[in-house]
Enzyme design. Structure first.
Site, mmCIF file in Angstrom:
data_model
loop_
_atom_site.group_PDB
_atom_site.id
_atom_site.type_symbol
_atom_site.label_atom_id
_atom_site.label_comp_id
_atom_site.label_asym_id
_atom_site.label_seq_id
_atom_site.Cartn_x
_atom_site.Cartn_y
_atom_site.Cartn_z
ATOM 1 N N HIS A 222 38.373 54.051 -55.206
ATOM 2 C CA HIS A 222 37.799 53.150 -56.211
ATOM 3 C C HIS A 222 38.544 51.820 -56.144
ATOM 4 C CE1 HIS A 222 35.955 51.668 -59.739
ATOM 5 N NE2 HIS A 222 36.433 52.475 -60.654
ATOM 6 N N HIS A 261 29.248 52.272 -49.831
ATOM 7 C CA HIS A 261 29.183 52.239 -51.292
ATOM 8 C C HIS A 261 28.212 53.295 -51.782
ATOM 9 C CE1 HIS A 261 29.013 50.687 -55.387
ATOM 10 N NE2 HIS A 261 30.143 50.085 -55.090
ATOM 11 N N ASP A 312 35.771 45.350 -51.594
ATOM 12 C CA ASP A 312 37.179 45.449 -51.232
ATOM 13 C C ASP A 312 37.502 44.910 -49.849
ATOM 14 O OD1 ASP A 312 38.802 46.724 -53.326
ATOM 15 O OD2 ASP A 312 37.186 48.181 -53.261
HETATM 16 N N1 CMC Z 1 34.175 54.734 -43.321
HETATM 17 C C1 CMC Z 1 33.652 55.641 -42.492
HETATM 18 N N2 CMC Z 1 32.619 56.436 -42.837
HETATM 19 C C2 CMC Z 1 32.103 56.281 -44.067
HETATM 20 C C3 CMC Z 1 32.595 55.337 -44.958
HETATM 21 C C4 CMC Z 1 33.665 54.537 -44.557
HETATM 22 N N3 CMC Z 1 34.180 53.614 -45.361
HETATM 23 N N4 CMC Z 1 31.885 55.388 -46.109
HETATM 24 C C5 CMC Z 1 30.975 56.361 -45.923
HETATM 25 N N5 CMC Z 1 31.115 56.879 -44.694
HETATM 26 C C6 CMC Z 1 30.307 57.925 -44.096
HETATM 27 C C7 CMC Z 1 30.815 59.299 -44.506
HETATM 28 O O1 CMC Z 1 31.792 59.802 -43.645
HETATM 29 C C8 CMC Z 1 29.552 60.097 -44.495
HETATM 30 O O2 CMC Z 1 29.236 60.400 -43.169
HETATM 31 P P1 CMC Z 1 28.729 61.864 -42.769
HETATM 32 O O3 CMC Z 1 27.416 62.014 -43.542
HETATM 33 O O4 CMC Z 1 28.592 61.800 -41.294
HETATM 34 O O5 CMC Z 1 29.781 62.803 -43.262
HETATM 35 C C9 CMC Z 1 28.480 59.097 -44.959
HETATM 36 O O6 CMC Z 1 28.993 57.806 -44.630
HETATM 37 C C10 CMC Z 1 28.226 59.160 -46.451
HETATM 38 O O7 CMC Z 1 29.456 59.088 -47.142
HETATM 39 P P2 CMC Z 1 29.687 59.639 -48.610
HETATM 40 O O8 CMC Z 1 31.155 59.871 -48.813
HETATM 41 O O9 CMC Z 1 28.768 60.767 -48.882
HETATM 42 O O10 CMC Z 1 29.203 58.430 -49.468
HETATM 43 P P3 CMC Z 1 29.656 58.135 -50.931
HETATM 44 O O11 CMC Z 1 28.529 57.499 -51.601
HETATM 45 O O12 CMC Z 1 30.253 59.310 -51.609
HETATM 46 O O13 CMC Z 1 30.856 57.126 -50.622
HETATM 47 C C11 CMC Z 1 32.547 55.612 -50.920
HETATM 48 C C12 CMC Z 1 31.115 55.964 -51.256
HETATM 49 C C13 CMC Z 1 32.849 54.221 -51.504
HETATM 50 C C14 CMC Z 1 33.488 56.641 -51.553
HETATM 51 C C15 CMC Z 1 32.724 55.617 -49.387
HETATM 52 O O14 CMC Z 1 31.834 54.702 -48.786
HETATM 53 C C16 CMC Z 1 34.158 55.315 -48.975
HETATM 54 O O15 CMC Z 1 34.991 56.213 -48.945
HETATM 55 N N6 CMC Z 1 34.461 54.021 -48.655
HETATM 56 C C17 CMC Z 1 35.801 53.641 -48.337
HETATM 57 C C18 CMC Z 1 36.593 53.391 -49.610
HETATM 58 C C19 CMC Z 1 36.219 52.090 -50.244
HETATM 59 O O16 CMC Z 1 36.038 51.080 -49.576
HETATM 60 N N7 CMC Z 1 36.155 52.117 -51.579
HETATM 61 C C20 CMC Z 1 35.807 50.947 -52.366
HETATM 62 C C21 CMC Z 1 34.422 51.124 -52.967
HETATM 63 S S1 CMC Z 1 33.791 49.598 -53.628
HETATM 64 C C22 CMC Z 1 34.714 49.407 -55.064
HETATM 65 C C23 CMC Z 1 33.998 49.909 -56.225
HETATM 66 O O17 CMC Z 1 32.886 49.434 -56.517
HETATM 67 O O18 CMC Z 1 34.604 50.779 -56.915
#
Ligand code: CMC
Length: 386
Positions: A222, A261, A312
């Site tokens: 987050h 995201h 970020d």
């Molecule tokens: N790097 C590599 N792969 C990713 C990333 C990433 N940053 N984000 C998503 N993926 C992949 C993930 O591995 C998954 O692939 P697969 O289906 O092959 O396993 C797919 O995309 C879907 O990911 P998810 O975890 O189901 O998606 P989510 O909606 O739960 O994730 C997230 C959202 C923000 C947690 C994730 O994109 C992430 O971990 N990003 C990196 C951390 C980050 O930058 N956080 C700041 C968020 S913005 C600030 C805010 O608004 O709070």
């Protein structure tokens, strides 16, 4: 047992409540605060004006804005008791832990805001006004300096920079931070805002809700991602190494911070604005090193995974160029988001309903209870944590 509806892991796509505060168009890449597009707000407003908008649901007139600005500046001073607590903090304490502890302590000394169900715009303003002072005070003390002297004539963003760095920002620096604060001020039901609303929905108080929110923002998925982005840039070193480093990480199934995201399926509009500011501040400081590295990383991640930048990706580079230490990046996020947290808590009280989802039970039922004296052999079941 009755079957509950399908489990929505992470509450993804669950509509939990109605809110007038913030709208995210995840497919269109738009972010709206109370009807106003973030691009217009980032181009023309100030953090103080946006805080007014979030709290009151409308833009202020010039005199209302002047009144709020003066009021916030007057609410920056910490009680001696909380200052004393900050003096006791270990110098190597995590700033988010310090922030959370200071807000929680503040509640004890400002009891009118902490009665069950208490929340007022006055409390929201107090918390918003005081967070930069908490950060600046802790940062000064851990560096062996005395807390920053109040400067009520400075804007919120300028005071934040002054309190952290000990020097006044120039107009471009002040504006860059002001824009970053505007962009982070609210984001619908993100995890920390949801935590604040869950706390408020039990009829707990505003300070408790903000304490919950700070604890939730601390996590790297987050609030903590921009710090990790800067670590990635250190590791990469030069743009020509971006491909190799990022691809190796992806091959190990590591996440690249600053991308992806839960709601945006296209580029986060905050990333678009911060990209411009990263370049602008970099040019003013005579170094586009971070900007060039980030552009290179962006290219590889988009090509390899089709992921777009989130807020970020570029924010850390702007903060670093402004001289904000890395471990204060997430606390700076809190300095801004507190406006949104408090607006949401006030909204929660207006139409309160205890937030209490349900879980699909996957454990056993109807086990025969065995008295402890008869439990000679271990009963099969989940092992206690090591
Ligand atoms: N790097 C590599 N792969 C990713 C990333 C990433 N940053 N984000 C998503 N993926 C992949 C993930 O591995 C998954 O692939 P697969 O289906 O092959 O396993 C797919 O995309 C879907 O990911 P998810 O975890 O189901 O998606 P989510 O909606 O739960 O994730 C997230 C959202 C923000 C947690 C994730 O994109 C992430 O971990 N990003 C990196 C951390 C980050 O930058 N956080 C700041 C968020 S913005 C600030 C805010 O608004 O709070």
């Amino acid at each position: 047992m009755p079957e509950p509806a399908d489990v929505q892991r992470g509450l993804e796509d669950v509509v939990a409540l109605e809110s007038r505060i913030c709208y995210i168009d995840g497919k269109g890449g738009r972010l709206i605060y109370d009807g106003y597009d973030i691009r217009d707000l980032a181009a023309q407003s100030t953090f103080e004006e946006v805080a007014y908008l979030l709290w009151y649901g409308r833009l202020p007139t010039a005199s209302q804005l002047a009144e709020l600005t003066t009021r916030l500046a007057g609410l920056r001073v910490l009680p001696d008791t909380v200052l004393q607590i900050l003096r006791e903090m270990p110098k190597d304490a995590l700033p988010m832990d310090v922030l959370r502890t200071a807000v929680s302590a503040l509640a004890v000394f400002e009891p009118e805001e902490t009665k069950p169900g208490a929340a007022s715009i006055g409390g929201a303003q107090r918390l918003t006004a005081v967070l930069p002072t908490i950060l600046g005070t802790f940062h000064s003390l851990r560096n062996g300096k005395e807390p920053p002297a109040p400067r009520p004539e400075l804007s919120h963003a300028s005071w934040l920079l002054r309190a952290i760095r000990g020097t006044d920002p120039d107009p471009l620096e002040a504006r860059a931070l002001d824009v970053a604060l505007i962009l982070h001020a609210d984001h619908e039901l993100n995890a920390s805002t949801f935590a604040a609303r869950v706390t408020a929905s039990t009829l707990s108080d505003l300070y408790s809700a903000v304490t919950s929110a700070i604890g939730t923002l601390k996590g790297p998925l987050h609030g903590g991602a921009n710090e990790r982005v800067m670590e990635l840039l250190d590791e990469i070193g030069s743009p020509d190494r971006a491909e190799e480093v990022v691809r190796a990480k992806l091959a190990r199934h590591e996440r690249i911070m600053g991308f992806g995201h839960r709601v945006y399926k296209v580029e986060d509009p905050r990333a678009t604005i911060l990209r411009d500011w990263s370049k602008k501040v970099g040019e003013a400081k005579g170094s586009l090193r971070y900007f060039d590295l980030l552009r290179a990383v962006e290219g590889v991640v988009h090509r390899e995974k089709g992921l777009y930048p989130n807020v970020d990706l570029y924010s850390g580079s702007v903060y670093a160029l402004l001289g904000i230490p890395r471990d204060l990046f997430t606390p700076v996020f809190a300095v801004s988001r507190v406006a949104g947290w408090t607006a949401h808590v006030l909204e929660e009280y207006e139409d309160l309903r205890l937030i209490r989802p349900t879980a699909r039970y996957v454990g056993p039922v109807d086990l025969a209870y065995v008295p402890i004296a008869d439990r000679g052999v271990a009963i099969d079941g989940p092992k206690p944590p090591a």
